[in-house]
Write a protein that holds these residues in place. Sequence first.
Motif, mmCIF file in Angstrom:
data_model
loop_
_atom_site.group_PDB
_atom_site.id
_atom_site.type_symbol
_atom_site.label_atom_id
_atom_site.label_comp_id
_atom_site.label_asym_id
_atom_site.label_seq_id
_atom_site.Cartn_x
_atom_site.Cartn_y
_atom_site.Cartn_z
ATOM 1 N N MET A 1 85.462 -10.667 114.610
ATOM 2 C CA MET A 1 86.303 -11.503 114.745
ATOM 3 C C MET A 1 86.287 -12.564 115.711
ATOM 4 O O MET A 1 86.292 -11.952 116.970
ATOM 5 C CB MET A 1 88.002 -10.913 114.467
ATOM 6 C CG MET A 1 88.783 -11.907 114.687
ATOM 7 S SD MET A 1 90.535 -10.784 114.562
ATOM 8 C CE MET A 1 91.641 -12.099 114.870
ATOM 9 N N ASN A 2 86.359 -13.936 115.579
ATOM 10 C CA ASN A 2 86.259 -14.832 116.709
ATOM 11 C C ASN A 2 87.403 -14.704 117.418
ATOM 12 O O ASN A 2 88.708 -14.522 116.950
ATOM 13 C CB ASN A 2 86.022 -16.067 116.038
ATOM 14 C CG ASN A 2 84.854 -16.346 115.821
ATOM 15 O OD1 ASN A 2 83.770 -15.218 115.614
ATOM 16 N ND2 ASN A 2 84.361 -17.575 115.296
ATOM 17 N N ILE A 3 87.783 -14.791 118.862
ATOM 18 C CA ILE A 3 88.740 -14.580 119.684
ATOM 19 C C ILE A 3 88.733 -16.070 120.329
ATOM 20 O O ILE A 3 89.789 -16.383 120.884
ATOM 21 C CB ILE A 3 88.716 -13.802 120.762
ATOM 22 C CG1 ILE A 3 87.719 -13.737 121.659
ATOM 23 C CG2 ILE A 3 88.770 -12.224 120.037
ATOM 24 C CD1 ILE A 3 87.532 -12.956 122.797
ATOM 25 N N LEU A 4 87.723 -16.933 120.320
ATOM 26 C CA LEU A 4 87.760 -18.164 120.838
ATOM 27 C C LEU A 4 86.665 -19.072 120.275
ATOM 28 O O LEU A 4 85.577 -18.673 119.706
ATOM 29 C CB LEU A 4 87.302 -17.879 122.301
ATOM 30 C CG LEU A 4 87.671 -19.242 123.139
ATOM 31 C CD1 LEU A 4 87.609 -18.879 124.694
ATOM 32 C CD2 LEU A 4 86.261 -20.274 123.139
ATOM 33 N N ASN A 5 87.150 -20.356 119.563
ATOM 34 C CA ASN A 5 86.065 -21.188 118.843
ATOM 35 C C ASN A 5 86.072 -22.501 119.547
ATOM 36 O O ASN A 5 87.056 -22.979 120.087
ATOM 37 C CB ASN A 5 86.694 -21.477 117.622
ATOM 38 C CG ASN A 5 86.711 -20.342 116.510
ATOM 39 O OD1 ASN A 5 85.621 -19.478 116.548
ATOM 40 N ND2 ASN A 5 87.926 -19.902 115.654
ATOM 41 N N ILE A 6 85.074 -22.895 119.652
ATOM 42 C CA ILE A 6 84.405 -24.336 120.083
ATOM 43 C C ILE A 6 84.327 -25.066 118.882
ATOM 44 O O ILE A 6 83.276 -24.694 118.019
ATOM 45 C CB ILE A 6 83.269 -24.233 121.018
ATOM 46 C CG1 ILE A 6 83.756 -23.186 122.402
ATOM 47 C CG2 ILE A 6 83.055 -25.629 121.655
ATOM 48 C CD1 ILE A 6 82.461 -23.236 123.275
ATOM 49 N N ILE A 26 83.075 -17.134 119.518
ATOM 50 C CA ILE A 26 82.987 -16.330 120.642
ATOM 51 C C ILE A 26 83.634 -15.044 120.040
ATOM 52 O O ILE A 26 84.891 -15.145 119.688
ATOM 53 C CB ILE A 26 83.524 -16.611 121.970
ATOM 54 C CG1 ILE A 26 82.419 -17.631 122.443
ATOM 55 C CG2 ILE A 26 83.583 -15.258 122.834
ATOM 56 C CD1 ILE A 26 83.064 -18.180 123.919
ATOM 57 N N HIS A 27 82.907 -13.869 120.038
ATOM 58 C CA HIS A 27 83.661 -12.542 119.408
ATOM 59 C C HIS A 27 83.938 -11.652 120.432
ATOM 60 O O HIS A 27 83.266 -11.736 121.457
ATOM 61 C CB HIS A 27 82.441 -11.820 118.705
ATOM 62 C CG HIS A 27 81.991 -12.808 117.315
ATOM 63 N ND1 HIS A 27 81.302 -13.682 117.449
ATOM 64 C CD2 HIS A 27 82.369 -12.658 115.906
ATOM 65 C CE1 HIS A 27 80.874 -14.166 116.265
ATOM 66 N NE2 HIS A 27 81.501 -13.644 115.447
ATOM 67 N N ASP A 28 84.844 -10.751 120.252
ATOM 68 C CA ASP A 28 85.315 -9.758 121.076
ATOM 69 C C ASP A 28 84.122 -8.688 121.480
ATOM 70 O O ASP A 28 83.201 -8.378 120.529
ATOM 71 C CB ASP A 28 86.219 -8.689 120.389
ATOM 72 C CG ASP A 28 87.092 -7.886 121.338
ATOM 73 O OD1 ASP A 28 86.884 -8.207 122.599
ATOM 74 O OD2 ASP A 28 87.713 -6.914 121.055
ATOM 75 N N GLY A 29 83.922 -8.399 122.547
ATOM 76 C CA GLY A 29 82.592 -7.915 123.119
ATOM 77 C C GLY A 29 81.560 -8.640 123.229
ATOM 78 O O GLY A 29 80.584 -8.092 123.976
ATOM 79 N N ASP A 30 81.549 -9.895 123.160
ATOM 80 C CA ASP A 30 80.360 -10.719 123.714
ATOM 81 C C ASP A 30 80.154 -10.761 125.330
ATOM 82 O O ASP A 30 81.176 -10.885 125.989
ATOM 83 C CB ASP A 30 80.645 -12.165 123.226
ATOM 84 C CG ASP A 30 80.302 -12.309 121.680
ATOM 85 O OD1 ASP A 30 79.743 -11.356 121.103
ATOM 86 O OD2 ASP A 30 80.491 -13.317 121.164
#
Length: 602
Positions: A1-6, A26-30
């Motif tokens: 699941m994306n927690i932040l999107n550009i 950007i995904h959790d744990g990246d």
Amino acid sequence: MNILNIEHVSKIFGEKIIFDDVSYGIHDGDKIGIIGINGTGKTTILKMIAGLEEPDEGQIITQNGLRITYLPQTPEFPPEATILDYVADGKWQKDWATASEAANVLNKLGIVNHEEKIQYLSGGQKKRVALARTLVNPADVLILDEPTNHIDNEMASWLEDFLRKFRGVVIMVTHDRYFLDRVTNKILEISHGKLYSYEANYSKFLEMKAQREEMEMASERKRQSILRMELEWAKRGCRARSTKQRARLERLEALKNGTVPLRDQNVELDSVETRMGKKTIELHHISKKFGEKKVIDDFDYIILRNQRLGIIGPNGCGKSTLMKMIAGVLEPDSGVIQWGDTIKIGYFAQEVPDMDKDQRVIDYIREVAEYIPTRDGKISASMMLERFLFDSAMQYTPIEKLSGGEKRRLYLLKVLMEAPNVLLLDEPSNDLDIPTLTILEDYLDSFSGIVVAVSHDRYFLDNMAERIFAFEGEGKLVQYEGGYTDYLEAYDRKHAGDFKEVDKSFAKDRKASQNDWKQNRQEKLKFTFKEQKEFETIDEDIAKLEEKIAALEDDMMKNATNSFKLKEIVEEKEEAERQLEEKMDRWVYLNDLAEKIEAQKK
């Protein structure tokens, strides 16, 4: 699941397109490492993700309640703040353990006087204080701009382990390639306004990037072939009457207007140098104190021709002091330093000297020389700037428009333009992008002269150094053979039980990696690229030296009555014999290594 999107972000500075409709999730744990040539927008994208800068178009969407902590490249501090108060105040929610946790992190980063006011710290210490505040803050996303600047190797190893165990997202810009290898699971490359994502650490990224560029170039070759075929068809005068013919003409236009794949320009350097005589640099029992602190204690060493030395040690131990004394900028309290008559030093200091912000880039370089000698003739200042990624437009812009990394690259070029035969490099990897560092390493590999480098960059030291001097104890320098990883292994053997666990972890990882360049020799021996080239030509080199010595002996007989000429020939013969002795020693080593490598195959 994306927690932040550009999402469809564009950004322009003046006439320069930094980002052109880029998107990324950007995904959790990246654990993301952002790389690219200086000036491409690495810091800009960090600021936009942190919410400190707005895109011109598009948006950055974050998950509700997402906590983001940002470490800028050049932190700012409140006036009169003390170290511990500033670091502990960074927590989202303070608790009874905050001060203890802050003190522990500060100690790990070499800051031990926690009550001192920040305004009295050096630039490097301030950066570490800001890093400590960032790490104490229990954020969901850590955004770090050059976190490895101004930290020594032990601190870098500790920080690697900290970030590997951190459960949130890490997004960082760093030039430390071993750091990227050990911490990241994704690489985000910025190139010509676009983002390229790789699910890999740095070593794997290099392979994947080469594959991507080869595929792009293969597609371009195919496009060019079809274009040539279609142009031949058009030349035959076919008229656009039928639907099929019109379609072919439309395809021809599309092919003609197709975009050629863009590749990052690399820094290419001709070897610029001055001949070196027999006498190099001799340090005879030098010592140096500041107040009661002894930073250099009775150091005695003669630097050999073409030697590559790395100098390591904790911050404040005296590395830069030693470099300044070798450069002649600072005098020892006792002992003497002697320089040969032909020695010409190029000193690349840790801090970029003051530059005239209104001066044009090309005029800054022309202060040294308009043309410089190379192995293949002369090269102009403008051409050297081109090879150092300063295109014709940038060359005539004022220096104030350059980024910090671009200014440091320009400063490095100016040092090289002086055509030295001794290069003293004090933290050369600070603020230089990875492509520049890679080509600098290649340049040093072919440089005919002495290189002495103070560096915390373990990758750089492994590639460059053939001998390490480590500060151990008060002012004492201890010699180790090989690069940085060789030093770690030797230190572990010498100080059994006293080896730092984080360094053991680093050395173990370097040994285990399939992509180690110079490590792992006990498990699997192999030639380095340089050794392979040397092994292939060394028999011929020895034969040429033997022929040269025989010819000089004949010349000695012919000029027996000419004392002046005879003296020159004798000196030339002695130098050739010294070179032959060195080559013979290398021949023994290389043939022994070749036999061991061959034995591994059985």
